[in-house]
Design a protein around this motif. Sequence first.
Motif, PDB file in Angstrom:
ATOM      1  N   ILE A   1      47.717  12.054 -28.589  1.00 13.59           N
ATOM      2  CA  ILE A   1      46.542  12.631 -29.234  1.00 13.59           C
ATOM      3  C   ILE A   1      46.853  14.099 -29.387  1.00 13.59           C
ATOM      4  CG2 ILE A   1      44.117  13.253 -28.962  1.00 13.59           C
ATOM      5  CD1 ILE A   1      43.719  10.607 -27.504  1.00 13.59           C
ATOM      6  N   ILE A   2      46.854  14.574 -30.605  1.00 13.45           N
ATOM      7  CA  ILE A   2      47.175  15.971 -30.857  1.00 13.45           C
ATOM      8  C   ILE A   2      45.908  16.719 -31.256  1.00 13.45           C
ATOM      9  CG2 ILE A   2      49.592  15.578 -31.458  1.00 13.45           C
ATOM     10  CD1 ILE A   2      48.811  15.656 -34.388  1.00 13.45           C
ATOM     11  N   VAL A   3      45.876  17.995 -30.932  1.00  5.75           N
ATOM     12  CA  VAL A   3      44.750  18.859 -31.264  1.00  5.75           C
ATOM     13  C   VAL A   3      45.236  19.895 -32.259  1.00  5.75           C
ATOM     14  CG1 VAL A   3      43.043  20.490 -30.371  1.00  5.75           C
ATOM     15  CG2 VAL A   3      43.698  18.500 -28.999  1.00  5.75           C
ATOM     16  N   ALA A   4      44.545  19.999 -33.388  1.00  7.20           N
ATOM     17  CA  ALA A   4      44.997  20.900 -34.452  1.00  7.20           C
ATOM     18  C   ALA A   4      43.863  21.787 -34.926  1.00  7.20           C
ATOM     19  CB  ALA A   4      45.556  20.094 -35.620  1.00  7.20           C
ATOM     20  N   THR A   5      44.230  22.951 -35.443  1.00 10.09           N
ATOM     21  CA  THR A   5      43.278  23.859 -36.078  1.00 10.09           C
ATOM     22  C   THR A   5      43.599  23.894 -37.576  1.00 10.09           C
ATOM     23  OG1 THR A   5      44.615  25.865 -35.920  1.00 10.09           O
ATOM     24  CG2 THR A   5      43.288  25.279 -33.992  1.00 10.09           C
ATOM     25  N   ARG A   6      42.768  24.560 -38.317  1.00 12.20           N
ATOM     26  CA  ARG A   6      42.990  24.617 -39.758  1.00 12.20           C
ATOM     27  C   ARG A   6      44.111  25.586 -40.118  1.00 12.20           C
ATOM     28  NH1 ARG A   6      38.215  25.132 -44.299  1.00 12.20           N
ATOM     29  NH2 ARG A   6      39.559  25.244 -46.126  1.00 12.20           N
ATOM     30  N   ASP A   7      44.253  26.672 -39.364  1.00  9.76           N
ATOM     31  CA  ASP A   7      45.220  27.708 -39.720  1.00  9.76           C
ATOM     32  C   ASP A   7      46.506  27.669 -38.907  1.00  9.76           C
ATOM     33  OD1 ASP A   7      43.426  28.782 -41.620  1.00  9.76           O
ATOM     34  OD2 ASP A   7      42.369  29.870 -40.034  1.00  9.76           O
ATOM     35  N   GLU A   8      46.410  27.222 -37.650  1.00 15.63           N
ATOM     36  CA  GLU A   8      47.586  27.268 -36.767  1.00 15.63           C
ATOM     37  C   GLU A   8      48.304  25.936 -36.617  1.00 15.63           C
ATOM     38  OE1 GLU A   8      47.088  29.996 -33.184  1.00 15.63           O
ATOM     39  OE2 GLU A   8      45.018  29.364 -33.577  1.00 15.63           O
ATOM     40  N   GLY A   9      47.761  24.885 -37.189  1.00 14.99           N
ATOM     41  CA  GLY A   9      48.388  23.579 -37.028  1.00 14.99           C
ATOM     42  C   GLY A   9      48.126  23.014 -35.640  1.00 14.99           C
ATOM     43  N   VAL A  10      49.094  22.252 -35.136  1.00 10.82           N
ATOM     44  CA  VAL A  10      48.939  21.606 -33.825  1.00 10.82           C
ATOM     45  C   VAL A  10      49.035  22.653 -32.720  1.00 10.82           C
ATOM     46  CG1 VAL A  10      49.886  19.893 -32.238  1.00 10.82           C
ATOM     47  CG2 VAL A  10      49.908  19.451 -34.697  1.00 10.82           C
ATOM     48  N   VAL A  11      48.009  22.718 -31.881  1.00 11.29           N
ATOM     49  CA  VAL A  11      47.979  23.714 -30.809  1.00 11.29           C
ATOM     50  C   VAL A  11      48.019  23.073 -29.424  1.00 11.29           C
ATOM     51  CG1 VAL A  11      46.772  25.465 -32.167  1.00 11.29           C
ATOM     52  CG2 VAL A  11      45.447  23.780 -30.865  1.00 11.29           C
ATOM     53  N   ALA A  12      47.807  21.762 -29.343  1.00 14.62           N
ATOM     54  CA  ALA A  12      47.833  21.088 -28.040  1.00 14.62           C
ATOM     55  C   ALA A  12      48.128  19.614 -28.247  1.00 14.62           C
ATOM     56  CB  ALA A  12      46.501  21.272 -27.308  1.00 14.62           C
ATOM     57  N   ALA A  13      48.553  18.949 -27.179  1.00 12.41           N
ATOM     58  CA  ALA A  13      48.877  17.523 -27.271  1.00 12.41           C
ATOM     59  C   ALA A  13      48.640  16.842 -25.933  1.00 12.41           C
ATOM     60  CB  ALA A  13      50.326  17.328 -27.714  1.00 12.41           C
ATOM     61  N   LEU A  14      48.330  15.564 -26.021  1.00 16.39           N
ATOM     62  CA  LEU A  14      48.133  14.724 -24.834  1.00 16.39           C
ATOM     63  C   LEU A  14      48.947  13.458 -25.047  1.00 16.39           C
ATOM     64  CD1 LEU A  14      44.714  13.817 -23.177  1.00 16.39           C
ATOM     65  CD2 LEU A  14      46.348  12.037 -23.778  1.00 16.39           C
ATOM     66  N   SER A  15      49.920  13.223 -24.181  1.00 12.13           N
ATOM     67  CA  SER A  15      50.751  12.029 -24.306  1.00 12.13           C
ATOM     68  C   SER A  15      50.018  10.824 -23.731  1.00 12.13           C
ATOM     69  CB  SER A  15      52.083  12.230 -23.579  1.00 12.13           C
ATOM     70  OG  SER A  15      52.845  13.256 -24.194  1.00 12.13           O
ATOM     71  N   LEU A  16      49.926   9.764 -24.513  1.00  9.01           N
ATOM     72  CA  LEU A  16      49.239   8.557 -24.071  1.00  9.01           C
ATOM     73  C   LEU A  16      50.131   7.730 -23.157  1.00  9.01           C
ATOM     74  CD1 LEU A  16      47.688   7.577 -27.506  1.00  9.01           C
ATOM     75  CD2 LEU A  16      46.434   8.406 -25.499  1.00  9.01           C
ATOM     76  N   PRO A  17      49.540   6.904 -22.293  1.00  7.81           N
ATOM     77  CA  PRO A  17      50.336   6.025 -21.423  1.00  7.81           C
ATOM     78  C   PRO A  17      51.231   5.113 -22.261  1.00  7.81           C
ATOM     79  CG  PRO A  17      48.062   6.098 -20.680  1.00  7.81           C
ATOM     80  CD  PRO A  17      48.097   6.810 -22.000  1.00  7.81           C
ATOM     81  N   PRO A  18      52.411   4.753 -21.748  1.00 10.04           N
ATOM     82  CA  PRO A  18      53.368   3.940 -22.509  1.00 10.04           C
ATOM     83  C   PRO A  18      52.809   2.589 -22.964  1.00 10.04           C
ATOM     84  CG  PRO A  18      54.429   4.915 -20.595  1.00 10.04           C
ATOM     85  CD  PRO A  18      52.967   5.188 -20.449  1.00 10.04           C
ATOM     86  N   ASP A  19      51.848   2.057 -22.219  1.00  8.45           N
ATOM     87  CA  ASP A  19      51.314   0.736 -22.568  1.00  8.45           C
ATOM     88  C   ASP A  19      50.083   0.813 -23.476  1.00  8.45           C
ATOM     89  OD1 ASP A  19      49.549   1.811 -20.754  1.00  8.45           O
ATOM     90  OD2 ASP A  19      49.284  -0.052 -19.609  1.00  8.45           O
ATOM     91  N   SER A  20      49.832   1.970 -24.054  1.00 10.72           N
ATOM     92  CA  SER A  20      48.620   2.154 -24.860  1.00 10.72           C
ATOM     93  C   SER A  20      48.550   1.194 -26.036  1.00 10.72           C
ATOM     94  CB  SER A  20      48.534   3.595 -25.368  1.00 10.72           C
ATOM     95  OG  SER A  20      48.310   4.486 -24.300  1.00 10.72           O
ATOM     96  N   ALA A  21      49.709   0.968 -26.702  1.00 16.00           N
ATOM     97  CA  ALA A  21      49.707   0.106 -27.881  1.00 16.00           C
ATOM     98  C   ALA A  21      49.229  -1.296 -27.530  1.00 16.00           C
ATOM     99  CB  ALA A  21      51.100   0.057 -28.509  1.00 16.00           C
ATOM    100  N   GLN A  22      49.764  -1.860 -26.461  1.00 18.11           N
ATOM    101  CA  GLN A  22      49.367  -3.208 -26.058  1.00 18.11           C
ATOM    102  C   GLN A  22      48.020  -3.232 -25.351  1.00 18.11           C
ATOM    103  OE1 GLN A  22      50.814  -6.272 -26.601  1.00 18.11           O
ATOM    104  NE2 GLN A  22      52.142  -5.177 -28.016  1.00 18.11           N
ATOM    105  N   ARG A  23      47.774  -2.218 -24.570  1.00 14.09           N
ATOM    106  CA  ARG A  23      46.551  -2.207 -23.755  1.00 14.09           C
ATOM    107  C   ARG A  23      45.310  -1.865 -24.570  1.00 14.09           C
ATOM    108  NH1 ARG A  23      45.525   1.660 -18.437  1.00 14.09           N
ATOM    109  NH2 ARG A  23      43.486   0.791 -17.872  1.00 14.09           N
ATOM    110  N   TRP A  24      45.440  -0.917 -25.494  1.00 18.54           N
ATOM    111  CA  TRP A  24      44.268  -0.434 -26.212  1.00 18.54           C
ATOM    112  C   TRP A  24      44.242  -0.842 -27.683  1.00 18.54           C
ATOM    113  CZ3 TRP A  24      40.772   1.125 -22.961  1.00 18.54           C
ATOM    114  CH2 TRP A  24      41.137   1.779 -21.780  1.00 18.54           C
ATOM    115  N   PHE A  25      45.336  -0.604 -28.393  1.00 18.40           N
ATOM    116  CA  PHE A  25      45.282  -0.696 -29.844  1.00 18.40           C
ATOM    117  C   PHE A  25      45.460  -2.113 -30.394  1.00 18.40           C
ATOM    118  CE2 PHE A  25      47.024   3.773 -29.191  1.00 18.40           C
ATOM    119  CZ  PHE A  25      45.741   4.283 -29.063  1.00 18.40           C
TER     120      PHE A  25
END
Length: 279
Positions: free
Chosen positions: A187-211
């Motif tokens: 999950i990335i956090v972005a602003t309009r002028d600076e682009g991506v300013v922060a990020a949160l790495s999801l757990p490796p099993d997110s695709a199977q567990r959540w999505f």
Amino acid sequence: MLSLPHLSLAVLLTTCLSAAQAQAPYVPVTRQYGDFLVSNDRFLTQVTLSFRKQGYWPGGAREVVEVRPLPAKREGQPMLLAFTKGFTGLGTILIGVQNGVPLMRPISPLLENRLVQTERDPEWGVPQPGRSEVLLFARDARALDTGTGDLLWFDVPGVATGAYPSAMLLSVSPDNTRGAYLTKTQIIVATRDEGVVAALSLPPDSAQRWFKPLSDTASAQARAAIQAGQGRTDNVRIERELKLAWFGQQFQWKEGKYGWQVTGLGLTSTPVAGKGVQP
């Protein structure tokens, strides 16, 4: 069974009623929002739009089928959300007054190769959990603050629009300066002028567990709607809205030393290198 005299009387009454209805003046259904007037035949979905008694066709669109007023105002006039379809249609648009003239901005364009589908089920935005005044147009990577009338978008790398974006808009921070986007692994956090300013790495099993469960649920709902002949049948759109709900349930915004960050699942987004701080 009616006798002949009674039958003749019934026919006469029906004829008189029909004649009276034919002579009655046609009065359209009208709604007024400031100096905007929206009118339509009570039996038709298409509406006509005028501003200060002058006909208005936003962006040249001749088929306007729904208009919704917003709390936001421009020059004392309410802003409107409208849907236009057909060959001149532009999809979902935002209308506001500037220098005494109504102007429009596209929010969610029609998809040319899926006109029937998008016209049947217009994009009106999904209210952001906890901030119902913010409508998320995730397919178009935009958000609309209906209280201020501001159209919001943020600078992210790759493709952020369409059915299968590399980064999907999930949420907007309480001050409207940051957007949270879902990629395959973060999950990335972005602003309009600076682009991506922060990020949160999801757990490796997110695709199977959540999505994957969300995708399966969306497919099942679409199949059920098709079989029933009613309801939303676009499984991609259903899945997108399920992901918005998932984020709202699992994550929230939290203000800290480096501005608004996303937190949830025991994790918090951290500033990226090169944005004035080190993670």
